[in-house]
Design a protein around this motif. Structure first.
Motif, PDB file in Angstrom:
ATOM      1  N   VAL A  45       0.836  -1.199   0.000  1.00 53.59           N
ATOM      2  CA  VAL A  45       0.000   0.000   0.000  1.00 53.59           C
ATOM      3  C   VAL A  45       0.873   1.252   0.000  1.00 53.59           C
ATOM      4  N   LYS A  46       1.878   1.277   0.868  1.00 56.32           N
ATOM      5  CA  LYS A  46       2.768   2.438   0.948  1.00 56.32           C
ATOM      6  C   LYS A  46       3.473   2.690  -0.388  1.00 56.32           C
ATOM      7  N   ALA A  47       3.970   1.626  -0.998  1.00 61.79           N
ATOM      8  CA  ALA A  47       4.705   1.776  -2.261  1.00 61.79           C
ATOM      9  C   ALA A  47       3.786   2.238  -3.386  1.00 61.79           C
ATOM     10  N   LEU A  48       2.598   1.664  -3.467  1.00 62.21           N
ATOM     11  CA  LEU A  48       1.684   2.009  -4.557  1.00 62.21           C
ATOM     12  C   LEU A  48       1.137   3.418  -4.421  1.00 62.21           C
ATOM     13  N   LEU A  49       1.011   3.902  -3.182  1.00 62.27           N
ATOM     14  CA  LEU A  49       0.534   5.275  -2.983  1.00 62.27           C
ATOM     15  C   LEU A  49       1.494   6.310  -3.553  1.00 62.27           C
ATOM     16  N   GLN A  50       2.740   5.919  -3.777  1.00 63.04           N
ATOM     17  CA  GLN A  50       3.723   6.842  -4.347  1.00 63.04           C
ATOM     18  C   GLN A  50       3.613   6.928  -5.866  1.00 63.04           C
ATOM     19  N   LYS A  51       2.789   6.069  -6.458  1.00 66.99           N
ATOM     20  CA  LYS A  51       2.635   6.072  -7.909  1.00 66.99           C
ATOM     21  C   LYS A  51       1.499   7.000  -8.311  1.00 66.99           C
ATOM     22  N   PRO A  52       1.589   7.612  -9.482  1.00 71.08           N
ATOM     23  CA  PRO A  52       0.542   8.544  -9.908  1.00 71.08           C
ATOM     24  C   PRO A  52      -0.704   7.820 -10.387  1.00 71.08           C
ATOM     25  N   ASN A  53      -1.830   8.495 -10.285  1.00 72.01           N
ATOM     26  CA  ASN A  53      -3.093   8.023 -10.869  1.00 72.01           C
ATOM     27  C   ASN A  53      -3.452   6.606 -10.440  1.00 72.01           C
ATOM     28  N   ILE A  54      -3.534   6.404  -9.148  1.00 67.61           N
ATOM     29  CA  ILE A  54      -3.857   5.078  -8.655  1.00 67.61           C
ATOM     30  C   ILE A  54      -4.931   5.146  -7.577  1.00 67.61           C
ATOM     31  N   ASN A  55      -5.851   4.203  -7.626  1.00 62.79           N
ATOM     32  CA  ASN A  55      -6.829   3.997  -6.565  1.00 62.79           C
ATOM     33  C   ASN A  55      -6.504   2.668  -5.907  1.00 62.79           C
ATOM     34  N   ILE A  56      -6.462   2.646  -4.591  1.00 58.94           N
ATOM     35  CA  ILE A  56      -6.094   1.432  -3.869  1.00 58.94           C
ATOM     36  C   ILE A  56      -7.224   1.038  -2.922  1.00 58.94           C
ATOM     37  N   TYR A  57      -7.666  -0.192  -3.060  1.00 60.19           N
ATOM     38  CA  TYR A  57      -8.599  -0.801  -2.122  1.00 60.19           C
ATOM     39  C   TYR A  57      -7.772  -1.729  -1.241  1.00 60.19           C
ATOM     40  N   ALA A  58      -7.838  -1.513   0.062  1.00 58.47           N
ATOM     41  CA  ALA A  58      -6.988  -2.241   0.997  1.00 58.47           C
ATOM     42  C   ALA A  58      -7.860  -2.887   2.069  1.00 58.47           C
ATOM     43  N   THR A  59      -7.607  -4.177   2.333  1.00 59.33           N
ATOM     44  CA  THR A  59      -8.425  -4.859   3.340  1.00 59.33           C
ATOM     45  C   THR A  59      -7.624  -5.118   4.610  1.00 59.33           C
ATOM     46  N   TYR A  60      -8.360  -5.208   5.692  1.00 59.51           N
ATOM     47  CA  TYR A  60      -7.794  -5.529   6.999  1.00 59.51           C
ATOM     48  C   TYR A  60      -8.773  -6.450   7.710  1.00 59.51           C
ATOM     49  N   ARG A  61      -8.278  -7.244   8.656  1.00 58.40           N
ATOM     50  CA  ARG A  61      -9.176  -8.150   9.387  1.00 58.40           C
ATOM     51  C   ARG A  61      -9.613  -7.551  10.711  1.00 58.40           C
ATOM     52  N   GLN A  62      -8.662  -6.945  11.450  1.00 59.62           N
ATOM     53  CA  GLN A  62      -8.976  -6.361  12.756  1.00 59.62           C
ATOM     54  C   GLN A  62      -8.601  -4.886  12.755  1.00 59.62           C
ATOM     55  N   ARG A  63      -9.566  -4.035  13.041  1.00 58.86           N
ATOM     56  CA  ARG A  63      -9.340  -2.583  13.001  1.00 58.86           C
ATOM     57  C   ARG A  63      -8.228  -2.175  13.971  1.00 58.86           C
ATOM     58  N   ASN A  64      -8.161  -2.806  15.149  1.00 49.88           N
ATOM     59  CA  ASN A  64      -7.170  -2.389  16.143  1.00 49.88           C
ATOM     60  C   ASN A  64      -5.738  -2.716  15.723  1.00 49.88           C
ATOM     61  N   LEU A  65      -5.567  -3.586  14.731  1.00 51.64           N
ATOM     62  CA  LEU A  65      -4.225  -3.906  14.230  1.00 51.64           C
ATOM     63  C   LEU A  65      -3.898  -3.131  12.947  1.00 51.64           C
ATOM     64  N   ALA A  66      -4.789  -2.235  12.549  1.00 49.66           N
ATOM     65  CA  ALA A  66      -4.620  -1.533  11.278  1.00 49.66           C
ATOM     66  C   ALA A  66      -4.445  -0.029  11.473  1.00 49.66           C
ATOM     67  N   THR A  67      -3.845   0.368  12.581  1.00 47.96           N
ATOM     68  CA  THR A  67      -3.726   1.802  12.881  1.00 47.96           C
ATOM     69  C   THR A  67      -2.879   2.533  11.834  1.00 47.96           C
ATOM     70  N   GLU A  68      -1.795   1.904  11.379  1.00 47.21           N
ATOM     71  CA  GLU A  68      -0.946   2.577  10.386  1.00 47.21           C
ATOM     72  C   GLU A  68      -1.665   2.691   9.048  1.00 47.21           C
ATOM     73  N   LEU A  69      -2.441   1.686   8.697  1.00 44.11           N
ATOM     74  CA  LEU A  69      -3.215   1.742   7.458  1.00 44.11           C
ATOM     75  C   LEU A  69      -4.204   2.896   7.503  1.00 44.11           C
ATOM     76  N   PHE A  70      -4.868   3.078   8.641  1.00 41.40           N
ATOM     77  CA  PHE A  70      -5.850   4.156   8.729  1.00 41.40           C
ATOM     78  C   PHE A  70      -5.184   5.522   8.828  1.00 41.40           C
ATOM     79  N   SER A  71      -3.961   5.573   9.296  1.00 45.32           N
ATOM     80  CA  SER A  71      -3.213   6.834   9.230  1.00 45.32           C
ATOM     81  C   SER A  71      -2.952   7.204   7.770  1.00 45.32           C
ATOM     82  N   LEU A  72      -2.632   6.206   6.963  1.00 46.38           N
ATOM     83  CA  LEU A  72      -2.452   6.447   5.530  1.00 46.38           C
ATOM     84  C   LEU A  72      -3.766   6.884   4.879  1.00 46.38           C
ATOM     85  N   LYS A  73      -4.866   6.296   5.337  1.00 44.27           N
ATOM     86  CA  LYS A  73      -6.179   6.670   4.807  1.00 44.27           C
ATOM     87  C   LYS A  73      -6.458   8.147   5.062  1.00 44.27           C
ATOM     88  N   THR A  74      -6.062   8.646   6.232  1.00 45.57           N
ATOM     89  CA  THR A  74      -6.230  10.062   6.550  1.00 45.57           C
ATOM     90  C   THR A  74      -5.364  10.933   5.643  1.00 45.57           C
TER      91      THR A  74
END
Length: 253
Positions: free
Chosen positions: A24-53
């Motif tokens: 996710v981090k690497a692909l976000l650096q590329k232009p013109n991209i939409n990323i759908y990212a899944t997680y199983r437990q919200r409490n273990l996905a804090t860094e992912l949601f920081s990226l979402k912000t």
């Protein structure tokens, strides 16, 4: 991914940490991209949601239990509401150990319950993804459907034994993906379907087993992601249904 599509739509399964989060981090650096990212437990996905912000327009986060087919179907429907095409899907979900679940060293440690758990996560979830995401690959643009496997799933390379459930579930994954690639070639011929061996990466999955890994063979997440993206970028239609290592070499089944 070197793709002229504008924009590129990517789906990373298992993005809360480790290699999936790295993608996710690497692909976000590329232009013109939409990323759908899944997680199983919200409490273990804090860094992912920081990226979402940080990237509210490019990153879309969805909860997914890969053992639940209804959730997989709902994920496909959700993406289909947003777009008619996917161009890159990487399934990073896998299990080697969890609590009392540990790799078996001998037949004495085999249990049907643990074997089924390995297969549900490491094998069956992937073929269900291929089933429900197929409509999103019915287009004329080059696309990649990739699954993180493991060299330990190679039957031809198994000279040490042990780790029954993990080895067998990854071998089953490879067979399922090989079979998926044949059907996809008929139904969505521009999609390349592959299994990928990431190498031993410094993640929670490998941490208990790193002591015997040579320093130059224990990869950082960033290095693993860059190596695998390089493999992905160089895939051609003739590679569909194959099993590749992190360095681009083909692995024996």
């Amino acid at each position: 991914m070197n793709n002229p599509i504008n924009p590129t739509n990517a789906l990373i399964i298992g993005s809360s940490r480790g290699i999936g989060l790295g993608f996710v981090k690497a692909l976000l650096q590329k232009p013109n991209i939409n990323i759908y990212a899944t997680y199983r437990q919200r409490n273990l996905a804090t860094e992912l949601f920081s990226l979402k912000t940080e990237y509210p327009q490019q990153l879309h986060c969805r909860q997914l239990d890969i053992t639940n087919e209804e959730q997989i179907s709902n994920l496909s429907s959700y993406i289909h509401q947003k777009t008619s095409q996917l161009h890159l899907v990487i399934n990073c979900v896998g299990i080697l150990h969890e609590g009392s679940l540990q790799p078996e060293k001998s037949l004495r440690q085999i249990s049907s319950e643990n074997l089924l758990y390995y297969f549900k996560i490491n094998s069956i979830g992937s073929v269900l993804l291929a089933k429900h995401l197929l409509p999103l690959f019915r287009h004329s643009n080059k696309s990649i459907l990739a699954f993180l496997s493991a060299k330990l799933g190679s039957i031809g390379d198994n000279n040490l034994g042990g780790w029954y459930g993990y080895r067998a579930s990854k071998a089953a994954l490879n067979m399922l993906i090989r079979t998926v690639s044949i059907e996809y070639k008929r139904l969505c011929p521009q999609t390349i379907v592959v299994s990928l061996h990431p190498g031993t990466t410094d993640t929670n999955l490998s941490k208990p087993f790193q002591q015997n890994v040579p320093e130059d063979k224990l990869f950082t997440v960033d290095l693993t992601v860059n190596q695998l993206l390089n493999v992905i970028d160089n895939l051609t239609g003739e590679d569909s249904g194959s099993f590749f290592s992190w360095d681009g070499s083909r692995l024996p089944w």
